[in-house]
Design an enzyme around this catalytic site. Structure first.
Site, short mmCIF file in Angstrom:
data_model
loop_
_atom_site.label_atom_id
_atom_site.label_comp_id
_atom_site.label_asym_id
_atom_site.label_seq_id
_atom_site.Cartn_x
_atom_site.Cartn_y
_atom_site.Cartn_z
N HIS A 1 -3.58 7.26 2.40
CA HIS A 1 -3.87 5.94 1.76
C HIS A 1 -5.12 5.59 2.12
O HIS A 1 -5.53 5.89 3.46
CB HIS A 1 -2.72 4.85 2.18
CG HIS A 1 -3.19 3.56 1.86
ND1 HIS A 1 -3.42 3.22 0.53
CD2 HIS A 1 -3.54 2.15 2.55
CE1 HIS A 1 -3.92 1.97 0.58
NE2 HIS A 1 -3.81 1.43 1.49
N ASN B 1 -10.24 -0.27 -0.62
CA ASN B 1 -8.67 0.03 -0.57
C ASN B 1 -8.18 -0.54 -1.85
O ASN B 1 -8.08 -1.62 -2.10
CB ASN B 1 -8.34 -0.60 0.49
CG ASN B 1 -6.85 -0.84 0.93
OD1 ASN B 1 -6.03 -0.34 0.00
ND2 ASN B 1 -6.48 -1.24 1.78
N CYS C 1 0.82 -1.34 0.22
CA CYS C 1 -0.10 -0.18 0.06
C CYS C 1 0.86 1.18 -0.01
O CYS C 1 0.45 2.38 -0.34
CB CYS C 1 -1.11 -0.07 1.21
SG CYS C 1 -2.13 -1.39 1.06
#
Ligand code: COA
Length: 337
Positions: A264, A294, A116
């Site tokens: 994020h 996500n 990520c």
């Protein structure tokens, strides 16, 4: 005399699949509810690919948008860096398929794995290529297709409800730092491998002897992502503020002087927690996790592309981007638009 070079973002793009998967759609396939997912994560829906769509297709569309917004052709690019944790094939990854679809000729390209935080890691490498004078223009892409690797049953619900598919891209160009104040001001990155198994996929593994994937592994679900959610959450809300302040301090910029914070998109609650800790007003944080879930390495470039389309990124604005993910990896970048 050597020029003092800076990398400036001159184009952005993003792409998500058309298929929308709502929380209610998931609730039909596992024991979960729209209420649980929204309360714990802020996510309302995400996009999943359909048969025939590939990661490289999403990346291609994001890159073409970025090229168009920069008024460039792929031939103007001299390096392609693609961050992903869900490669189209184990090797060579995703970037080579993207390369072919873009008509990349013989431009060098690589996949980069930092989960990520992958986009910020890729941004850092691109920035180094530009500052060293080795590259003039670098295409940096984040691309994920999670949906085909998830356990869409109650057993996998903690992870499955979070993830979505998508791609985002930016183009960096070398500018003279004396003439142009815009560009990447600082990037700070960290990693701690001791947490690697807190958020990971166990199999296929080339460490599994004598075969990296077996029927038994599949039956045991070792090919699905596994996450210690609370442990990841706690580390994220500690590391993100830390590294955000570290990058701002290196850039000699105060948090009050940042126009837009892009975090994020792992969990809206994580981002609210970070903003609260640093006393960042809500209106200076832009999130899109509600619509896309996500998308790991794609989340930040997707935010950049949407923020730009929504008029949030005018010349002179200061943007702070921060990520945390599997590895563990974390990082932050400060950019003047
Ligand atoms: N629907 C309904 N219930 C669920 C669920 C779901 N999708 N997922 C988990 N649960 C249940 C659990 O089984 C558990 O039940 P129990 O109390 O009966 O055992 C309960 O909800 C609490 O589980 P827990 O995992 O402690 O929930 P949580 O509050 O920590 O929330 C996450 C789970 C995943 C939302 C949260 O931990 C998180 O966001 N972690 C970080 C995610 C992240 O950043 N990932 C990194 C990506 S880079």
């Amino acid at each position: 005399m050597t020029r003092n070079l800076r990398s400036k973002i001159i184009g952005t793009g993003m792409c998500v699949p058309d298929q929308i998967i709502t929380n209610d759609d998931l609730a039909q396939r596992m024991d979960t509810t729209d209420e649980w997912i929204q309360q714990r994560t802020g996510i309302k829906e995400r996009r999943w690919i359909v048969e025939g769509e590939t990661p490289a297709d999403l990346a291609q569309s994001a890159c073409e948008q970025a090229l168009q917004s920069a008024q460039l052709d792929v031939g103007d690019i001299d390096f392609i860096l693609l961050a992903t944790l869900s490669p189209q094939h184990e090797f060579p990854g995703t970037s080579f398929f993207l390369h072919e679809q873009l008509g990349g000729g013989e431009i060098p390209c690589i996949d980069l794995r930092a989960q990520c935080s992958g986009f910020l890691y890729a941004l850092n490498f691109a920035d180094s290529l530009i500052q060293s004078g080795k590259s003039q223009r670098v295409l940096v892409v984040g691309c994920e297709v999670h949906s085909t690797g998830l356990n869409v049953s109650t057993e996998g619900r903690d992870v499955t409800v979070i993830f979505g598919d998508g791609a985002g891209a930016v183009i960096l160009e070398a500018v003279d730092a004396e003439q142009d104040t815009a560009g990447i001001l600082q990037v700070r990155l960290h990693a701690q491998g001791k947490h690697a198994k807190r958020l990971w996929i166990d199999a296929p593994s080339s460490a599994d002897w004598p075969q990296r994937i077996t029927q038994e592994m599949i039956e045991a679900g070792r090919h699905f992502p596994q996450m210690e959610g609370r442990y990841v959450f706690k580390n994220a809300v500690t590391r993100m503020p830390e590294v955000l302040l570290e990058a701002l301090s290196a850039a000699s910029i105060k948090a009050d002087d940042v126009d837009l914070f892009l975090f994020h998109q792992a969990n809206l609650r994580i981002n609210e927690f970070v903003a609260q800790k640093l006393e960042i007003p809500e209106e200076r944080v832009f999130n899109n996790i509600q619509r896309y879930g996500n998308c790991s390495a794609a989340s930040i470039p997707m935010l950049l592309a949407e923020a730009e389309r929504n008029g949030l990124l005018e010349p002179g604005k200061v943007v702070s981007m921060t990520a945390f993910g599997s590895g563990f990896t974390w990082g932050s970048a400060v950019v003047r638009w």
